[in-house]
Motif scaffolding. Structure first.
Motif, PDB file in Angstrom:
ATOM      1  N   VAL A 283     -48.849 -39.646  -6.262  1.00  0.00           N
ATOM      2  CA  VAL A 283     -47.475 -39.155  -6.106  1.00  0.00           C
ATOM      3  C   VAL A 283     -46.475 -40.120  -6.731  1.00  0.00           C
ATOM      4  CG1 VAL A 283     -45.704 -38.481  -4.433  1.00  0.00           C
ATOM      5  CG2 VAL A 283     -48.095 -37.892  -4.015  1.00  0.00           C
ATOM      6  N   VAL A 284     -46.749 -41.417  -6.614  1.00  0.00           N
ATOM      7  CA  VAL A 284     -45.925 -42.414  -7.291  1.00  0.00           C
ATOM      8  C   VAL A 284     -46.824 -43.259  -8.180  1.00  0.00           C
ATOM      9  CG1 VAL A 284     -44.269 -42.513  -5.386  1.00  0.00           C
ATOM     10  CG2 VAL A 284     -46.092 -44.215  -5.506  1.00  0.00           C
ATOM     11  N   LYS A 285     -46.293 -43.663  -9.311  1.00  0.00           N
ATOM     12  CA  LYS A 285     -47.012 -44.532 -10.249  1.00  0.00           C
ATOM     13  C   LYS A 285     -45.968 -45.306 -11.036  1.00  0.00           C
ATOM     14  CE  LYS A 285     -50.540 -44.456 -13.924  1.00  0.00           C
ATOM     15  NZ  LYS A 285     -51.586 -45.189 -13.203  1.00  0.00           N
ATOM     16  N   PRO A 286     -45.895 -46.609 -10.828  1.00  0.00           N
ATOM     17  CA  PRO A 286     -44.877 -47.400 -11.532  1.00  0.00           C
ATOM     18  C   PRO A 286     -44.915 -47.185 -13.038  1.00  0.00           C
ATOM     19  CG  PRO A 286     -45.912 -48.721  -9.834  1.00  0.00           C
ATOM     20  CD  PRO A 286     -46.689 -47.438  -9.910  1.00  0.00           C
ATOM     21  N   LEU A 287     -43.732 -46.996 -13.601  1.00  0.00           N
ATOM     22  CA  LEU A 287     -43.592 -46.819 -15.041  1.00  0.00           C
ATOM     23  C   LEU A 287     -43.526 -48.200 -15.690  1.00  0.00           C
ATOM     24  CD1 LEU A 287     -43.009 -45.201 -17.626  1.00  0.00           C
ATOM     25  CD2 LEU A 287     -40.582 -45.200 -16.962  1.00  0.00           C
ATOM     26  N   VAL A 288     -44.634 -48.624 -16.280  1.00  0.00           N
ATOM     27  CA  VAL A 288     -44.683 -49.907 -16.984  1.00  0.00           C
ATOM     28  C   VAL A 288     -44.550 -49.595 -18.474  1.00  0.00           C
ATOM     29  CG1 VAL A 288     -46.009 -52.000 -17.457  1.00  0.00           C
ATOM     30  CG2 VAL A 288     -46.153 -50.911 -15.200  1.00  0.00           C
ATOM     31  N   SER A 289     -43.377 -49.842 -19.009  1.00  0.00           N
ATOM     32  CA  SER A 289     -43.093 -49.458 -20.393  1.00  0.00           C
ATOM     33  C   SER A 289     -43.590 -50.480 -21.404  1.00  0.00           C
ATOM     34  CB  SER A 289     -41.589 -49.249 -20.582  1.00  0.00           C
ATOM     35  OG  SER A 289     -40.882 -50.444 -20.283  1.00  0.00           O
ATOM     36  N   GLU A 290     -43.688 -51.743 -20.977  1.00  0.00           N
ATOM     37  CA  GLU A 290     -44.152 -52.801 -21.880  1.00  0.00           C
ATOM     38  C   GLU A 290     -45.055 -53.755 -21.120  1.00  0.00           C
ATOM     39  OE1 GLU A 290     -41.345 -54.830 -24.603  1.00  0.00           O
ATOM     40  OE2 GLU A 290     -39.798 -53.603 -23.638  1.00  0.00           O
ATOM     41  N   ARG A 291     -46.092 -54.238 -21.809  1.00  0.00           N
ATOM     42  CA  ARG A 291     -46.963 -55.285 -21.283  1.00  0.00           C
ATOM     43  C   ARG A 291     -47.007 -56.383 -22.335  1.00  0.00           C
ATOM     44  NH1 ARG A 291     -50.867 -52.530 -17.468  1.00  0.00           N
ATOM     45  NH2 ARG A 291     -50.049 -50.407 -17.296  1.00  0.00           N
ATOM     46  N   VAL A 292     -46.506 -57.542 -21.983  1.00  0.00           N
ATOM     47  CA  VAL A 292     -46.404 -58.633 -22.955  1.00  0.00           C
ATOM     48  C   VAL A 292     -47.194 -59.837 -22.454  1.00  0.00           C
ATOM     49  CG1 VAL A 292     -44.128 -57.838 -23.678  1.00  0.00           C
ATOM     50  CG2 VAL A 292     -44.308 -59.636 -21.951  1.00  0.00           C
ATOM     51  N   PRO A 293     -47.659 -60.701 -23.360  1.00  0.00           N
ATOM     52  CA  PRO A 293     -48.355 -61.927 -22.948  1.00  0.00           C
ATOM     53  C   PRO A 293     -47.367 -62.949 -22.405  1.00  0.00           C
ATOM     54  CG  PRO A 293     -48.126 -61.870 -25.327  1.00  0.00           C
ATOM     55  CD  PRO A 293     -47.639 -60.534 -24.834  1.00  0.00           C
ATOM     56  N   LEU A 294     -47.905 -63.985 -21.769  1.00  0.00           N
ATOM     57  CA  LEU A 294     -47.058 -65.014 -21.172  1.00  0.00           C
ATOM     58  C   LEU A 294     -46.114 -65.632 -22.196  1.00  0.00           C
ATOM     59  CD1 LEU A 294     -46.384 -66.718 -18.658  1.00  0.00           C
ATOM     60  CD2 LEU A 294     -48.217 -68.297 -19.349  1.00  0.00           C
ATOM     61  N   ALA A 295     -46.566 -65.787 -23.428  1.00  0.00           N
ATOM     62  CA  ALA A 295     -45.754 -66.427 -24.461  1.00  0.00           C
ATOM     63  C   ALA A 295     -44.478 -65.653 -24.779  1.00  0.00           C
ATOM     64  CB  ALA A 295     -46.576 -66.608 -25.743  1.00  0.00           C
ATOM     65  N   GLU A 296     -44.424 -64.364 -24.406  1.00  0.00           N
ATOM     66  CA  GLU A 296     -43.258 -63.535 -24.728  1.00  0.00           C
ATOM     67  C   GLU A 296     -42.391 -63.235 -23.505  1.00  0.00           C
ATOM     68  OE1 GLU A 296     -44.496 -60.041 -26.864  1.00  0.00           O
ATOM     69  OE2 GLU A 296     -45.874 -61.168 -28.148  1.00  0.00           O
ATOM     70  N   ALA A 297     -42.573 -63.979 -22.426  1.00  0.00           N
ATOM     71  CA  ALA A 297     -41.852 -63.701 -21.186  1.00  0.00           C
ATOM     72  C   ALA A 297     -40.341 -63.852 -21.327  1.00  0.00           C
ATOM     73  CB  ALA A 297     -42.367 -64.594 -20.060  1.00  0.00           C
ATOM     74  N   ALA A 298     -39.890 -64.890 -22.029  1.00  0.00           N
ATOM     75  CA  ALA A 298     -38.448 -65.128 -22.138  1.00  0.00           C
ATOM     76  C   ALA A 298     -37.749 -63.958 -22.821  1.00  0.00           C
ATOM     77  CB  ALA A 298     -38.180 -66.423 -22.893  1.00  0.00           C
ATOM     78  N   GLY A 299     -38.348 -63.454 -23.893  1.00  0.00           N
ATOM     79  CA  GLY A 299     -37.768 -62.303 -24.576  1.00  0.00           C
ATOM     80  C   GLY A 299     -37.745 -61.077 -23.697  1.00  0.00           C
ATOM     81  N   ALA A 300     -38.782 -60.916 -22.871  1.00  0.00           N
ATOM     82  CA  ALA A 300     -38.838 -59.769 -21.970  1.00  0.00           C
ATOM     83  C   ALA A 300     -37.734 -59.840 -20.922  1.00  0.00           C
ATOM     84  CB  ALA A 300     -40.206 -59.707 -21.294  1.00  0.00           C
ATOM     85  N   VAL A 301     -37.508 -61.025 -20.370  1.00  0.00           N
ATOM     86  CA  VAL A 301     -36.436 -61.189 -19.381  1.00  0.00           C
ATOM     87  C   VAL A 301     -35.077 -60.909 -20.022  1.00  0.00           C
ATOM     88  CG1 VAL A 301     -35.289 -62.794 -17.804  1.00  0.00           C
ATOM     89  CG2 VAL A 301     -37.779 -62.850 -18.035  1.00  0.00           C
TER      90      VAL A 301
END
Length: 323
Positions: A283-301
């Motif tokens: 009934v619910v399923k989180p919408l995860v639009s992007e999965r990035v590696p640890l090295a790209e965390a700053a850009g994701a934030v």
């Protein structure tokens, strides 16, 4: 181990630095968790800017929501204990607050089931008492917090109106199940919602945006309606006219989900059980639009801070974490 650290406050892309640090040592009542996935939340950006209600000492590692693994191999959901946040190979967490990760969800989805969905469940059910057949309006319906509220509203039997900014986000909102989608960039939100509701407005309005969104909410809330104040992603904290709430007969309801962790932790666990069941049923399923590696965390934030993402962005770590 590798960890992102903030040594001075500012924009995430400018102040987050990936460095080699020692694994944190658990304090009393804490556990060390190997991070499997860390979900990016808007508070991570506020932490970097020094604008969040919690201000950990510098330097600190942001990342307030993870799916991690205990030393005995259990997969769990946790809110890391700052300053040792989730954008790292290892994090610390309160042992009493660990929640089992739902088997029906992968690591990124499990991490994303926590803050946004707990906030939605408490906001809609505990604070606003949403009932089947009512109309729910969700601002920023394609975002991480809004998308959770849309799914939970549909699960509760409500008619859901989603307000979004842009055609791409409108498409996401429709896929999430919104019965009506209003694009604030090309439509008059107030006029469109009044037309969709026959002039009645919405029984419950879920507002993580503030600013102009709240102004629209006050014009659109129905008789005996409830406006749930969840946050201020717009950066503007509104000053509601209480005389308007009086003459129009509606409620303004605040929600600070984090307080339940200290005031009523049993209710947080009950909520998690409800969410786990909904996830198991699909009934619910989180919408995860992007999965990035640890090295790209700053850009994701930074992208989350800039409001250009849909759903959730997850930092997913490889299984082999360094010492």
């Amino acid at each position: 181990m590798q960890a992102w650290q903030v040594h001075e406050n500012g924009e995430p892309s400018e102040v987050m630095r990936l460095t080699e640090v020692e694994r944190p040592t658990p304090g009393d009542g804490q556990v060390l968790l190997r991070v499997r996935a860390a979900n990016v939340n808007f508070p991570d950006a506020l932490l970097c800017r020094g604008q969040y209600q919690v201000r950990p000492p510098l330097p600190f590692t942001p990342g307030v929501e993870i799916c991690g693994e205990t030393e005995d191999g259990r997969r769990v959901i946790a809110n890391p204990a700052l300053p040792y946040g989730g954008f790292a190979e290892y994090a610390l967490a309160d042992a009493r607050a660990l929640l089992p990760a739902p088997e029906s969800l992968d690591d990124a989805e499990a991490a994303a089931l926590h803050i946004g969905y707990q906030t939605g469940w408490f906001g809609l059910h505990r604070r606003a008492h949403l009932e089947a057949g009512e109309t729910l309006l969700v601002h920023a319906a394609a975002g991480g917090v809004g998308s959770a509220a849309v799914q939970l509203g549909k699960a509760a039997g409500a008619t859901v109106i989603g307000v979004v900014g842009g055609a791409d986000k409108a498409a996401v909102a429709r896929e999430l199940g919104c019965d009506v989608v209003v694009d604030r960039r090309g439509e008059d939100v107030v006029a469109a919602v009044k037309e969709a509701t026959g002039g009645r407005g919405a029984d419950v309005i879920y507002d993580p945006v503030g600013g102009e969104a709240y102004t629209q909410s006050a014009k659109l809330v129905a008789f005996e309606g409830r406006i749930v104040v969840v946050g201020f992603a717009s950066g503007t904290i509104p000053s509601p006219a209480l005389n308007h709430a009086l003459v129009k007969n509606y409620s303004i309801v605040g929600l600070h989900w984090g307080l339940y962790n200290t005031k009523n932790p049993k209710l947080v666990r009950h909520c998690h059980e409800q969410l786990t069941e909904l996830a198991a049923r699909g009934v619910v399923k989180p919408l995860v639009s992007e999965r990035v590696p640890l090295a790209e965390a700053a850009g994701a934030v930074q992208r989350v801070a800039d409001g250009v993402t849909t759903g959730r962005v997850a930092v997913v770590l490889e299984k082999g974490a360094s010492a």
